[in-house]
Design an enzyme around this catalytic site. Sequence first.
Site, PDB file in Angstrom:
ATOM      1  N   ASP A  21       0.721  -1.093  -0.099  1.00 41.84           N
ATOM      2  CA  ASP A  21       0.046   0.112   0.184  1.00 41.84           C
ATOM      3  C   ASP A  21       0.843   1.186   0.082  1.00 41.84           C
ATOM      4  O   ASP A  21       1.817   1.432  -0.421  1.00 41.84           O
ATOM      5  CB  ASP A  21      -0.900  -0.009   1.230  1.00 41.84           C
ATOM      6  CG  ASP A  21      -2.203   0.673   1.057  1.00 41.84           C
ATOM      7  OD1 ASP A  21      -2.347   1.925   0.822  1.00 41.84           O
ATOM      8  OD2 ASP A  21      -3.392  -0.178   0.967  1.00 41.84           O
ATOM      9  N   HIS A  37      -3.531   6.256   3.614  1.00 44.46           N
ATOM     10  CA  HIS A  37      -4.394   4.994   3.121  1.00 44.46           C
ATOM     11  C   HIS A  37      -3.770   3.706   3.816  1.00 44.46           C
ATOM     12  O   HIS A  37      -4.642   2.929   4.411  1.00 44.46           O
ATOM     13  CB  HIS A  37      -4.506   4.926   1.717  1.00 44.46           C
ATOM     14  CG  HIS A  37      -5.329   3.889   0.962  1.00 44.46           C
ATOM     15  ND1 HIS A  37      -4.830   2.679   0.768  1.00 44.46           N
ATOM     16  CD2 HIS A  37      -6.386   4.118   0.606  1.00 44.46           C
ATOM     17  CE1 HIS A  37      -5.862   2.186   0.093  1.00 44.46           C
ATOM     18  NE2 HIS A  37      -6.964   2.806   0.152  1.00 44.46           N
ATOM     19  N   ASN A  39     -14.119   0.844  -6.617  1.00 40.50           N
ATOM     20  CA  ASN A  39     -15.057   1.913  -6.140  1.00 40.50           C
ATOM     21  C   ASN A  39     -15.805   2.623  -7.409  1.00 40.50           C
ATOM     22  O   ASN A  39     -16.287   3.636  -7.205  1.00 40.50           O
ATOM     23  CB  ASN A  39     -14.154   2.985  -5.516  1.00 40.50           C
ATOM     24  CG  ASN A  39     -13.576   2.114  -4.292  1.00 40.50           C
ATOM     25  OD1 ASN A  39     -14.154   1.286  -3.768  1.00 40.50           O
ATOM     26  ND2 ASN A  39     -12.517   3.030  -3.744  1.00 40.50           N
ATOM     27  N   SER A  70     -11.054  -0.641  -0.322  1.00 38.59           N
ATOM     28  CA  SER A  70      -9.830  -0.667   0.261  1.00 38.59           C
ATOM     29  C   SER A  70     -10.179  -0.959   1.806  1.00 38.59           C
ATOM     30  O   SER A  70      -9.403  -1.497   2.411  1.00 38.59           O
ATOM     31  CB  SER A  70      -9.441   0.826   0.217  1.00 38.59           C
ATOM     32  OG  SER A  70      -8.750   0.931  -0.940  1.00 38.59           O
TER      33      SER A  70
END
Length: 834
Positions: A166, A205, A305, A372
């Site tokens: 990530d 994130h 998304n 996520s």
Amino acid sequence: MSQASYGLVNESNLSLRPAIALALAKNRDKLGACEWDSTSSETIQFRDRPGGSESVTPTFAIAQEFPLLKKNDREWSTEVEPLNNNHRSVYINKALIIEPEIPKTTLHELGNQNDTANLSVDGQDIAIVQTTGSNPAFNFIGLTQLRNDPQFRGIDGSGLTVVIIDTGLEGSHPSIRGNFTGFLDVAGGGTFTTDPNSAFDVDSHGTHVAGTVGATDPSIGVAPDVNLISLQVFETSGGAYNSKIEEALEWVLANRQRYNIVAINMSLGGGQFYTSRGEATGDIYADDIGRLEQAGVTVVSAAGNDYDDNSQLGVSSPGIFSSLVVGAVNKQDDTITDFSQRLNSSNMIFAPGGSITSTVPGGGLEDKNGTSMASPHIAGCVALMQEAALQFGGRLLSTQEVVGIMRSTADTINDGDDENGFVPNTGLNFPRINIYKAVTEIKRRFNRNAPSPPPPPGGGGNAGDANGTIAGAIIGPTLDGSPVAALRGSIGIDGRSTQIGAKDVDIYKFTVTAAGTMVISVGSDAANPRNFDSVLRIFNSNGTQIAVNDDINDNNKFSRLSVNLQPGTYYAGVSGYSNDSYNPRVAGSGVAGATGNYSLQFSFGNADPNGTISGAVAVNLSSRNDPAFNGFIGADYGKLVGVSDVDIYKIVVPDNGVLFVDIDTPFGSGYVDSYVRVFEADGTQAFFEDTGAKIVSDDDYSYTLDSNGNAVFTEFLSFSDEIIDFSGNFVGHRTDSFIGGTVERGDVYYIGVSDYENQDYDAKTLGGRPAEGASGGDYKISFNFINNDINGSIAQALNSNPISLSSAQTVINGNRIGADFRPNGNLVQVAIAM
């Protein structure tokens, strides 16, 4: 004594705590053969109905459905905590007992309440507590129920590792530091560190995702004792190159055993709407994910998304290739979020992803939305499932088992039954994780594989041997000639503490990719030495014994076997001396033997480990730099092969374009007279479609394309053997080889490099290879791929002069859709955080 059924209500059962009433309602069919005697508002006694059949053994489940078998000759009662007599509670209990169906909202409300109860069985008191915690998402997915069940106490991910690929991680976060295990800045070319203060997040994130997987705060982390490793793959400007993501995946493959890695979370993707793996064949993740799955690492990725913008079925990449691709539901009502991409596929599963509270840099918490946020719920649940497998079966699950169990035990949600969003619903049913059911199924399967035998006279073990059968075998290595780390185990104990006894057997499943000699050695466990007299047996896939060894020699009571094997799946069984004739398909079928600790070392002496397509070296054509390898015909992985050596490279074409494969020998001596062949995906020789001639090369006519698409020779044929640059350095020789041609997205090719005298080898076996006549030597092989749409990717745009954005309108002239000039550059795909 008064008989009653659930159609009757009195003051006694109205005072039941909600969770107790919920359990009663769920089990009304099982208690229908019982009568109950109410002596007070707080105690209810159940007895078998007079005259009832002795075979009736109703099961009563309370709170978190804790099972208790009621024997005919026992009396038992439940004492419930008094409840304030408010009308709402009375209504709920009355509805539970009277109504034939319980509304979904009522069940959820009851499941969110904290309750306590006491069971009394033959005078022995058993306390049961149901606590929900403060995370409603955990109530939906069965995590609260799992934590409340005494039989699963302590399953929290301890001893296992999840890797987060990530934007990085704030390792010093108070809820992360305790589980922080390591950090690697892949994008920046850093080195691995175990210092939490050196770990960073280029966004917020990665820290948020990691917190959901394994924050030490149990109201945030799904697996609050799991180890966390962060691999940072994102540029500071945003976006992640596929080559860096692949580099991170390869790091996991190389380090999975050292850190006991069981899962990877990738909450990132390309934003595509893939409906099958075939549509994304050219993406470079497929091979890496496949190898990780074979090694037992479950790869979990976000679905994407963009459903609310497109209302189109499909998921992003790498999700389409991953073991599990995760969509998002709202934690408040279990409805599918508007943004969540979705696909009716064999790897799709849903988890909470709407308004998820987790860790962020700066030591705080924040709510975020996205698939996520859903994906790390699944990655954390994988760790819980693997710990349960160790606890009840003494081994880790294969990736296929993880996926199969998780999806088969999931709750079914429907896209459109109660969604109130602004997107069209598909009407499809999807699985949503239920970790309580998943862990319960794991325990059931291992109990099935190894039913508990009666205790032997004088003690010595009373648990079934789940990993002592082929069906429950421990997942071992894939042997292709590369080094394999030693495995550790114990005879007498499975997992961490399950006592099996002297009949214990540990069976390992392993795969051989090409014909060769396998050596397996049982030795001392240096980390926890407790030596014993071992027996080692090898079985084929049918369970038939191939070989057996008791002692290495008179002075070494451990065991070793050297066996010539063909490609396939095999099993190795480790047991104690005397227990050498057990049935590998039947748990506990042997006799008592020696017990102790051991290490198990696999090695594979393939005559040419990368000389067949099954052992081919993977080439990443989507790398930002042209991939290149230094090779030597005559040896592999530091071991001599001989002049019949072949090196085979595997290519998956990322897009339509032109591929160049160039052999160079920039050495004054000791170089190979090379011969290059091209094979199709099935290992058959590739031919030119127009002429039918084999695609081979033994001379160097290396060229590339200039900006106008014309061929320009980069090396040349001279009257001398050597090719020397302007500085007097060797570039190569006339004996080098070169191949180039057009290719299409998704094509799979194998490039074979050998000595000129070794031209007719079989790429699928070790046949057709000369034992003499060739000389071998060093070489360098480079791969150059030029995409047809040379300025049609972000990476290629990065190689151009940037456009200045200002208040003035910017117009770019001179370009044409339908044709591109060809500057030097490579195709690089870019992923975004989901």
